[in-house]
Design an enzyme around this catalytic site. Structure first.
Site, PDB file in Angstrom:
ATOM      1  N   THR A  18       0.836  -1.209   0.000  1.00 57.91           N
ATOM      2  CA  THR A  18       0.000   0.000   0.000  1.00 57.91           C
ATOM      3  C   THR A  18       0.869   1.257   0.000  1.00 57.91           C
ATOM      4  OG1 THR A  18      -1.493  -1.272   1.411  1.00 57.91           O
ATOM      5  CG2 THR A  18      -1.987   1.050   1.140  1.00 57.91           C
ATOM      6  N   ARG A  22       7.930  -3.168   2.763  1.00 55.52           N
ATOM      7  CA  ARG A  22       8.243  -3.439   4.170  1.00 55.52           C
ATOM      8  C   ARG A  22       8.591  -4.906   4.354  1.00 55.52           C
ATOM      9  NH1 ARG A  22       3.517   0.479   6.753  1.00 55.52           N
ATOM     10  NH2 ARG A  22       3.837   1.968   5.088  1.00 55.52           N
ATOM     11  N   SER A 123       6.850   3.009   8.566  1.00 51.97           N
ATOM     12  CA  SER A 123       5.728   3.790   9.052  1.00 51.97           C
ATOM     13  C   SER A 123       5.255   3.398  10.451  1.00 51.97           C
ATOM     14  CB  SER A 123       4.594   3.694   8.041  1.00 51.97           C
ATOM     15  OG  SER A 123       3.648   4.683   8.293  1.00 51.97           O
ATOM     16  N   HIS A 124       3.997   2.958  10.565  1.00 54.04           N
ATOM     17  CA  HIS A 124       3.433   2.657  11.882  1.00 54.04           C
ATOM     18  C   HIS A 124       3.830   1.263  12.374  1.00 54.04           C
ATOM     19  CE1 HIS A 124       0.868   0.903   8.880  1.00 54.04           C
ATOM     20  NE2 HIS A 124       0.390   0.093   9.793  1.00 54.04           N
ATOM     21  N   LYS A 136      10.036   3.834   1.516  1.00 55.45           N
ATOM     22  CA  LYS A 136       8.996   4.494   0.721  1.00 55.45           C
ATOM     23  C   LYS A 136       9.708   5.311  -0.345  1.00 55.45           C
ATOM     24  CE  LYS A 136       5.352   5.166   4.205  1.00 55.45           C
ATOM     25  NZ  LYS A 136       4.455   6.127   4.867  1.00 55.45           N
ATOM     26  N   ASP A 252       2.281   8.910  13.923  1.00 54.61           N
ATOM     27  CA  ASP A 252       2.905   7.585  13.831  1.00 54.61           C
ATOM     28  C   ASP A 252       4.419   7.701  13.599  1.00 54.61           C
ATOM     29  OD1 ASP A 252       2.972   8.316  11.151  1.00 54.61           O
ATOM     30  OD2 ASP A 252       2.558   6.291  10.430  1.00 54.61           O
ATOM     31  N   ASP A 254       6.465   7.667  11.090  1.00 55.34           N
ATOM     32  CA  ASP A 254       7.013   8.597  10.104  1.00 55.34           C
ATOM     33  C   ASP A 254       6.201   9.889  10.017  1.00 55.34           C
ATOM     34  OD1 ASP A 254       4.901   7.251   8.871  1.00 55.34           O
ATOM     35  OD2 ASP A 254       5.794   7.365   6.879  1.00 55.34           O
ATOM     36  N   ASP A 256       3.100  10.691   9.444  1.00 57.46           N
ATOM     37  CA  ASP A 256       2.040  11.011   8.480  1.00 57.46           C
ATOM     38  C   ASP A 256       0.642  10.643   8.971  1.00 57.46           C
ATOM     39  OD1 ASP A 256       2.408   8.293   8.158  1.00 57.46           O
ATOM     40  OD2 ASP A 256       2.649   8.357   5.974  1.00 57.46           O
ATOM     41  N   ARG A 257       0.548   9.915  10.099  1.00 58.21           N
ATOM     42  CA  ARG A 257      -0.787   9.610  10.641  1.00 58.21           C
ATOM     43  C   ARG A 257      -1.085  10.478  11.852  1.00 58.21           C
ATOM     44  NH1 ARG A 257      -2.100   3.264  10.428  1.00 58.21           N
ATOM     45  NH2 ARG A 257      -1.273   2.878   8.350  1.00 58.21           N
ATOM     46  N   THR A 318      -7.758   2.055  -0.823  1.00 59.82           N
ATOM     47  CA  THR A 318      -6.848   2.378   0.270  1.00 59.82           C
ATOM     48  C   THR A 318      -5.460   2.741  -0.256  1.00 59.82           C
ATOM     49  OG1 THR A 318      -8.052   0.927   1.732  1.00 59.82           O
ATOM     50  CG2 THR A 318      -5.765   1.350   2.310  1.00 59.82           C
ATOM     51  N   SER A 346      -7.700   4.976   8.576  1.00 64.80           N
ATOM     52  CA  SER A 346      -6.506   4.494   9.278  1.00 64.80           C
ATOM     53  C   SER A 346      -5.704   5.642   9.885  1.00 64.80           C
ATOM     54  CB  SER A 346      -5.636   3.706   8.311  1.00 64.80           C
ATOM     55  OG  SER A 346      -5.342   4.510   7.176  1.00 64.80           O
ATOM     56  N   LYS A 357      -0.144  11.999   3.318  1.00 66.28           N
ATOM     57  CA  LYS A 357      -0.946  12.375   4.465  1.00 66.28           C
ATOM     58  C   LYS A 357      -0.025  13.071   5.465  1.00 66.28           C
ATOM     59  CE  LYS A 357      -0.899   7.587   6.229  1.00 66.28           C
ATOM     60  NZ  LYS A 357      -0.440   6.776   5.101  1.00 66.28           N
ATOM     61  N   ARG A 481      -8.355  -7.034   7.676  1.00 68.64           N
ATOM     62  CA  ARG A 481      -9.006  -5.881   8.297  1.00 68.64           C
ATOM     63  C   ARG A 481     -10.514  -5.979   8.065  1.00 68.64           C
ATOM     64  NH1 ARG A 481      -4.629  -2.938   9.584  1.00 68.64           N
ATOM     65  NH2 ARG A 481      -3.036  -2.496   8.023  1.00 68.64           N
TER      66      ARG A 481
HETATM   67  C1  VG1 Z   1      -2.548   0.825   5.799  1.00 69.45           C
HETATM   68  C2  VG1 Z   1      -3.809   1.645   5.892  1.00 69.45           C
HETATM   69  C3  VG1 Z   1      -3.891   2.628   4.740  1.00 69.45           C
HETATM   70  C4  VG1 Z   1      -2.611   3.491   4.709  1.00 69.45           C
HETATM   71  C5  VG1 Z   1      -1.390   2.598   4.661  1.00 69.45           C
HETATM   72  C6  VG1 Z   1      -0.092   3.381   4.745  1.00 69.45           C
HETATM   73  O1  VG1 Z   1      -2.579   0.052   4.634  1.00 69.45           O
HETATM   74  O2  VG1 Z   1      -4.946   0.829   5.901  1.00 69.45           O
HETATM   75  O3  VG1 Z   1      -5.042   3.399   4.881  1.00 69.45           O
HETATM   76  O4  VG1 Z   1      -2.616   4.326   3.579  1.00 69.45           O
HETATM   77  O5  VG1 Z   1      -1.411   1.683   5.754  1.00 69.45           O
HETATM   78  O6  VG1 Z   1      -0.026   4.109   5.932  1.00 69.45           O
HETATM   79  P1  VG1 Z   1      -2.988  -1.504   4.643  1.00 69.45           P
HETATM   80  O7  VG1 Z   1      -2.809  -1.966   3.236  1.00 69.45           O
HETATM   81  O8  VG1 Z   1      -2.094  -2.169   5.646  1.00 69.45           O
HETATM   82  O9  VG1 Z   1      -4.401  -1.546   5.118  1.00 69.45           O
HETATM   83  V1  VG1 Z   1       1.473   4.461   6.608  1.00 69.45           V
HETATM   84  O10 VG1 Z   1       1.244   5.537   7.814  1.00 69.45           O
HETATM   85  O11 VG1 Z   1       1.899   2.934   7.134  1.00 69.45           O
HETATM   86  O12 VG1 Z   1       2.399   4.815   5.370  1.00 69.45           O
HETATM   87 CO    CO Z   2       2.997   6.407   8.433  1.00 72.01          CO
END
Ligand code: VG1
Ligand code: CO
Length: 526
Positions: A18, A22, A123-124, A136, A252, A254, A256-257, A318, A346, A357, A481
């Site tokens: 997404t 990772r 990220s998170h 990324k 989060d 990085d 962005d959340r 997403t 999310s 974001k 999910r």
């Molecule tokens: C998740 C979230 C999605 C978000 C993505 C990247 O993806 O659901 O809404 O854009 O993480 O966020 P997935 O495919 O695991 O549902 V970040 O802050 O990790 O870059």
């Molecule tokens: Co993030």
């Protein structure tokens, strides 16, 4: 092979998800060629896009500070050095740490002349030798740059900083949780140094390699300490305790959340998006809102605001890249979408000021709402919103690290129900139809199919739905999910997780989730 080349073979598992690629940290540390190949591939693509006469690229190379970031910056610098015909300059932030939204604003500023960003982050996802690492890619000798400048400028252009400074100077307080990620220093710099919120407003704002052992995902489960200090329990219910802050927020790993809450009230990301859309005039110094978008699993709360305001509204799969296309379309059906607001359930919110974001942007949006109407609490703002539009109860269940086969079989099972005449009559929960979400990008006309299974229900006569999809950001197994949503035009006083429990049970039964995955309980409910 020359001094600058290495023999290699392709890695078949370097498929980005997404948002970036990772993997478990070990995948990167135990085999240096894994990173070398990935970076070389990015460079090959970049150079294939440029014309023979274009000058070599400048690239921003940054990280969220997680374990293995520093050696990776050194390693990638070498790969870029070996590609000096393609890359002329690397830009690296002081200390190597820069949030994803700040990277986005940096490469968008013409004066930096940067054509891409490589951001070392998962990220998170947690960090450390036993956890995750990732890359990324945003698609410029080593220059050490100031990571704040452009980002502060972009935010300053967007918000009324004078209003916010004034709000801070009157003793109003924001509790900001950086979760030991890249968002921390940016929060301190902007909220603290620039806007003047006091030192006791910041927690976990120093970046750490392992995020202090925490899971840097700002939700009710992993943001426990913040949530408690704001007078909430893990289900987002008022505890009657808590400290005196006007606003609570977390970012989060990085940056962005965002998580937004007030004293004794948790704002779901979907509601946050809808409130921001509704109160756009209080927030933006950038003119009227031209368009909004949400990811499909996010609730429809923003849709009704967009409708009322007569603003174009999009529902995308997403992932942020779909929003980016809409923002970049100079004109779509005669309209241009700037300023543009978008968000995901999310905990992602943002606008056309950058192409990612932006955790801090959301915090400043909420601070602006409060600063504009200082007599209102976050709870008042949310209640007023529901009075006006009705409430979309919303919750998400995550089942992390399930077996891939079971998870895929469950999705197939649901797909098998598409187009079926459903006989689930009677009772409180009536399943009306099952669809598979497919999206046609209005700009590129590209079709993205299979983006989640939507189960539409009537719950005691009101529309409700459950959505199932598989995550694209995990590093092991499959994460299922389940997203639950129920509209209520009259009763706003319930707790989302409690209101949706019954719908969840019904959806789990229909999907045979336990049968396929063996999982009785979700890892996270938020
Ligand atoms: C998740 C979230 C999605 C978000 C993505 C990247 O993806 O659901 O809404 O854009 O993480 O966020 P997935 O495919 O695991 O549902 V970040 O802050 O990790 O870059
Ligand atoms: Co993030």
């Amino acid at each position: 092979t020359s001094r600058y080349s290495r023999p290699t073979t392709a890695y078949l598992d370097q498929r980005p998800g997404t948002s970036g690629l990772r993997k478990k940290t070990k995948v990167w540390t135990e085999d240096a060629m894994f990173m070398n190949n990935l970076i070389q591939s990015y460079l090959n693509v970049l150079s294939s896009r440029s014309s023979p006469s274009s000058k070599p690229l400048s690239i921003l190379l940054a990280s969220d500070g997680r374990y293995h970031s520093v050696p990776s910056i050194a390693q990638i610098s070498k790969v870029c050095g070996a590609n000096s015909d393609i890359v002329s300059t690397l830009h690296v932030p002081r200390n190597g740490v820069q949030s994803t939204p700040s990277c986005s604003s940096y490469i968008r500023s013409p004066k930096n002349d940067c054509s891409a960003a490589i951001i070392l982050t998962a990220s998170h996802n947690p960090g450390g030798p036993e956890a995750d690492f990732g890359v990324k890619f945003n698609g410029c000798n080593v220059v050490i740059v100031d990571p704040y400048e452009e980002y502060v400028e972009a935010l300053e252009k967007f918000f009324d900083f004078k209003l916010l400074k004034d709000y801070a100077s009157k003793g109003n307080r924001i509790l900001f949780d950086g979760m030991h990620g890249a968002g921390g220093p940016f929060g301190k710099k902007i909220l603290g140094d620039i806007l003047g919120f006091k030192e006791d407003c910041f927690m976990r704002c120093d970046p750490r390699e392992d995020f202090g052992g925490c899971h840097p995902d700002p939700n009710l489960t992993y943001g426990k300490e913040l949530v408690e200090r704001m007078g909430l329990d893990g289900k987002g219910r008022k505890t009657g305790k808590g400290e005196n802050f006007q606003l609570g927020a977390a970012n989060d790993g990085d940056g962005d959340r965002n998580l937004i809450c007030g004293k004794g009230v948790f704002v779901t990301p979907s509601d946050s998006l809808a409130v921001i859309a509704d109160r756009w005039e209080d927030i933006s110094s950038n003119g009227a809102l031209k368009g909004v978008a949400r990811s499909m699993p996010s609730s429809a709360a923003v849709d009704i605001v967009a409708k009322k305001k007569g603003v174009r509204n999009f529902v995308t799969p997403t992932g942020w890249k779909f929003f980016g296309n809409l923002m970049d379309s100079e004109e779509l059906g005669g309209e241009s979408f700037n300023p543009f607001l978008c968000g995901e359930e999310s905990f992602g919110t943002g606008s056309s000021h950058i192409r990612e974001k932006d955790g801090l942007w959301a915090v400043l949006a909420w601070a602006s709402i409060l600063a504009k109407s200082p007599s209102l609490t976050v709870e008042d703002v949310v209640n007023q919103h529901w009075e006006k539009y009705g409430r979309h109860y919303y919750a998400r269940y995550d089942y992390e690290e399930c077996g891939s086969d079971g998870a895929n079989d469950m999705m197939e099972h649901l797909r098998g129900m598409v187009g079926e005449t459903l006989s689930e009559g009677g009772g409180d929960y009536v399943l009306k139809k099952v669809e598979s979400f497919s999206y046609t990008d209005p700009v590129t006309e590209e079709v993205t199919a299979n983006q989640g299974m939507i189960l539409s229900f009537l719950v005691k006569g009101s529309p409700a739905r459950a959505v199932f999809r598989l995550s694209g950001t995990g590093s092991a197994g499959a994460t299922v999910r389940m997203y639950l949503e129920k509209y209520d035009g009259e009763y706003f006083g319930g707790n989302s997780q409690e209101e949706l429990k019954g719908l969840g049970e019904k959806a789990i039964e229909i999907a045979n989730l336990e049968g396929f995955t063996g999982r009785k309980e979700p890892t996270v409910i938020t």
